[in-house]
Design an enzyme around this catalytic site. Structure first.
Site, PDB file in Angstrom:
ATOM      1  N   SER A 109       0.832  -1.209   0.000  1.00 54.28           N
ATOM      2  CA  SER A 109       0.000   0.000   0.000  1.00 54.28           C
ATOM      3  C   SER A 109       0.863   1.254   0.000  1.00 54.28           C
ATOM      4  O   SER A 109       1.916   1.298   0.647  1.00 54.28           O
ATOM      5  CB  SER A 109      -0.895  -0.010   1.244  1.00 54.28           C
ATOM      6  N   TYR A 134      -2.216   5.611  -5.003  1.00 56.09           N
ATOM      7  CA  TYR A 134      -3.338   6.547  -5.029  1.00 56.09           C
ATOM      8  C   TYR A 134      -2.822   7.802  -5.709  1.00 56.09           C
ATOM      9  O   TYR A 134      -1.732   8.276  -5.368  1.00 56.09           O
ATOM     10  CB  TYR A 134      -3.792   6.904  -3.604  1.00 56.09           C
ATOM     11  N   THR A 160      -4.850   2.206  -8.126  1.00 56.41           N
ATOM     12  CA  THR A 160      -6.182   1.934  -7.558  1.00 56.41           C
ATOM     13  C   THR A 160      -7.174   2.942  -8.122  1.00 56.41           C
ATOM     14  O   THR A 160      -6.976   4.153  -7.993  1.00 56.41           O
ATOM     15  CB  THR A 160      -6.126   2.013  -6.020  1.00 56.41           C
ATOM     16  N   LYS A 253      -6.209  -1.499 -10.648  1.00 54.97           N
ATOM     17  CA  LYS A 253      -6.863  -2.270  -9.579  1.00 54.97           C
ATOM     18  C   LYS A 253      -8.206  -1.643  -9.235  1.00 54.97           C
ATOM     19  O   LYS A 253      -8.245  -0.468  -8.843  1.00 54.97           O
ATOM     20  CB  LYS A 253      -5.960  -2.274  -8.336  1.00 54.97           C
ATOM     21  N   HIS A 277     -12.278  -3.383  -3.668  1.00 57.66           N
ATOM     22  CA  HIS A 277     -11.600  -2.854  -2.481  1.00 57.66           C
ATOM     23  C   HIS A 277     -12.053  -3.607  -1.213  1.00 57.66           C
ATOM     24  O   HIS A 277     -12.180  -3.039  -0.131  1.00 57.66           O
ATOM     25  CB  HIS A 277     -11.895  -1.355  -2.338  1.00 57.66           C
TER      26      HIS A 277
HETATM   27  C1  LIG Z   1      -7.558  -2.723   6.132  1.00 59.32           C
HETATM   28  C2  LIG Z   1      -7.499  -2.633   4.637  1.00 59.32           C
HETATM   29  C3  LIG Z   1      -6.736  -1.633   4.048  1.00 59.32           C
HETATM   30  C4  LIG Z   1      -6.678  -1.539   2.661  1.00 59.32           C
HETATM   31  N1  LIG Z   1      -5.870  -0.591   2.100  1.00 59.32           N
HETATM   32  C5  LIG Z   1      -5.777  -0.521   0.760  1.00 59.32           C
HETATM   33  C6  LIG Z   1      -4.919   0.437   0.161  1.00 59.32           C
HETATM   34  O1  LIG Z   1      -4.223   1.187   0.836  1.00 59.32           O
HETATM   35  N2  LIG Z   1      -4.902   0.479  -1.199  1.00 59.32           N
HETATM   36  C7  LIG Z   1      -5.653  -0.354  -1.983  1.00 59.32           C
HETATM   37  O2  LIG Z   1      -5.610  -0.280  -3.214  1.00 59.32           O
HETATM   38  N3  LIG Z   1      -6.448  -1.296  -1.429  1.00 59.32           N
HETATM   39  C8  LIG Z   1      -6.528  -1.388  -0.097  1.00 59.32           C
HETATM   40  N4  LIG Z   1      -7.329  -2.349   0.461  1.00 59.32           N
HETATM   41  C9  LIG Z   1      -8.059  -3.305  -0.419  1.00 59.32           C
HETATM   42  C10 LIG Z   1      -7.232  -4.556  -0.683  1.00 59.32           C
HETATM   43  O3  LIG Z   1      -6.143  -4.282  -1.538  1.00 59.32           O
HETATM   44  C11 LIG Z   1      -8.071  -5.644  -1.375  1.00 59.32           C
HETATM   45  O4  LIG Z   1      -8.668  -5.109  -2.519  1.00 59.32           O
HETATM   46  C12 LIG Z   1      -9.152  -6.255  -0.478  1.00 59.32           C
HETATM   47  O5  LIG Z   1      -8.740  -6.306   0.862  1.00 59.32           O
HETATM   48  C13 LIG Z   1      -9.500  -7.658  -0.966  1.00 59.32           C
HETATM   49  O6  LIG Z   1     -10.522  -8.207  -0.208  1.00 59.32           O
HETATM   50  P1  LIG Z   1     -10.278  -9.270   0.998  1.00 59.32           P
HETATM   51  O7  LIG Z   1      -9.881  -8.437   2.191  1.00 59.32           O
HETATM   52  O8  LIG Z   1     -11.604  -9.914   1.147  1.00 59.32           O
HETATM   53  O9  LIG Z   1      -9.178 -10.206   0.565  1.00 59.32           O
HETATM   54  C14 LIG Z   1      -7.405  -2.454   1.859  1.00 59.32           C
HETATM   55  C15 LIG Z   1      -8.151  -3.456   2.456  1.00 59.32           C
HETATM   56  C16 LIG Z   1      -8.212  -3.558   3.825  1.00 59.32           C
HETATM   57  C17 LIG Z   1      -9.026  -4.656   4.439  1.00 59.32           C
END
Ligand SMILES: Cc1cc2nc3c(=O)[nH]c(=O)nc-3n(C[C@H](O)[C@H](O)[C@H](O)COP(=O)(O)O)c2cc1C
Length: 389
Positions: A109, A134, A160, A253, A277
């Protein structure tokens, strides 16, 4: 000795819940609004049953596949998730070490609590890394981040695209979610990077000009008023803009439709990740597994199609591949692993998923991931009857 307390990701999740404080637990686990999409991401996998083939000599199974020209041990990598040090002091470094030991790639991230150089150093040579991006209103900030990632040896940028504004995660607002003062977003630690924040953005990040975004930063967490993402991001100019500042592969993404898949191909992106996400952005969008087939059809083999969201079992990885995904990514599972037992917890999570996937391949009669096909699935209709794909 093997761990008999945690024998599945569901048990890992339950054990991790005990270890996290309320703010962290609800930050990691929440979806947006009524969490319809969050739930549907998981439920979608149960709308398929497996059609196994027998007598296929499964005495030797090869679970590996290729990503960025390198072998990964199985088609499951670590999705970028913000602020892993909330779960455990080793944070993203612990995740990176576990991934290197398991032989899978890592997406980091932008809002990592470990520096990107430290993260890459854990697995350099052994595994590959993607930096998640981002795009801020002040493009220079994003440009500095991408150039730094290129120098640090990352392979790809994950742009993203589902966050022009942040989703409404009710718990985070109610908990007044913020990064505790002992943690920092270290991808912005170089004052040279963060000095380029505009007045507004610096305020939104809760810090002074020239200082890293501080605790309480308006990042992947708060309601739109703290948002600093550039909502003007668009297909017409911005893939080209990213192309002009980096030689890294560009992956998008957050795609959920055939239309956007076609645009991704037309704009020359190197790959896409079907993602909502983790149900944290627009509530009520389709589950990623339901979105996958139309995106795979639209991509028509021209670019790789990956998926994240709701993957919790080896059979889920198998189902996603059967519907045409080239690889799966998991966001919350590594965070639960970290919360449960640091790096060892992430290793445990990856081992469980690897073993489940391998067993599923064997029992479905697939010797290699290339053999996994739509013929291995049948869809459960709403009336409970089954329909061939
Ligand atoms: C706590 C948390 C923080 C996240 N932070 C980001 C991020 O900074 N950038 C991003 O593109 N996706 C972020 N995501 C989304 C994840 O990359 C991913 O798309 C998602 O967690 C997939 O679903 P899952 O948790 O069911 O595996 C985040 C997800 C969670 C749970």
């Amino acid at each position: 000795m093997s761990n008999l307390e945690v024998l599945s990701i569901a048990e890992l999740e339950a054990a991790a819940m005990e270890k996290m404080d309320k703010m962290t637990r609800e930050y990691y686990n929440s979806g947006s609004d009524r969490e319809i999409t969050l739930r549907d991401n998981l439920a979608a996998f149960d709308r398929y049953r497996l059609r196994p083939r027998v007598l296929k000599d499964v005495s030797r199974i090869d679970t590996s596949t290729q990503l960025w020209g390198k072998k990964i041990s199985f088609p499951l990598c670590i999705a970028p998730a913000a602020m892993a040090k909330l779960a455990h002091p080793s944070g993203e470094v612990g995740i990176s070490r576990a991934a290197a030991n398991a032989g899978v790639a890592v997406g980091l991230s932008s809002f990592s609590t470990s520096s990107m150089e430290d993260v890459v150093a854990q697995g350099a040579g052994a595994i590959d890394y993607a930096i998640q991006l981002y795009v801020f209103q002040n493009r220079k900030t994003s440009e500095v981040l991408v150039r730094r990632a290129e120098r640090a040896g990352f392979k790809a940028v994950f742009l993203t695209v589902d966050t022009p504004y942040l989703g409404r995660r009710i718990n985070e607002v109610r908990n007044r979610f913020k990064l505790p003062p002992h943690l920092q977003l270290l991808n912005f630690e170089n004052p040279g990077d963060v000095a380029v924040y505009s007045e507004n953005e610096t305020k939104a990040h809760g810090g002074d000009k020239g200082k890293p975004p501080a605790a309480g930063a308006g990042v992947d967490s708060i309601l739109p008023q703290g948002n600093v993402n550039d909502a003007s991001l668009n297909w017409e100019t911005d893939i080209q803009w990213l192309r002009s500042i980096t030689k890294l592969e560009i992956w998008v993404k957050g795609i959920l439709t055939a239309e956007d898949t076609l645009l991704a191909v037309q704009h020359g992106v190197d790959g896409i990740i079907i993602s909502n996400h983790g149900g944290r952005q627009l509530d009520g969008v389709t589950s990623t597994l339901d979105a996958l087939p139309e995106c795979v059809a639209a991509a028509a083999g021209r670019i790789p199609v990956h998926i994240d969201g709701g993957i919790r079992r080896g059979t889920d990885i198998f189902k996603a591949l059967a519907l045409g995904a080239d690889c799966c990514w998991v966001g919350r599972i590594p965070l639960w692993g970290l919360a449960y037992d640091g790096q060892a917890g992430v290793e445990l999570a990856l081992k469980l998923l690897y073993e489940e996937f391998k067993l599923c391949m064997s029992l479905a009669g697939c010797k290699s991931v290339k053999e996994i096909s739509r013929d291995h699935l049948i869809r459960v209709k709403t009336d409970g009857t089954l329909a061939r794909l």
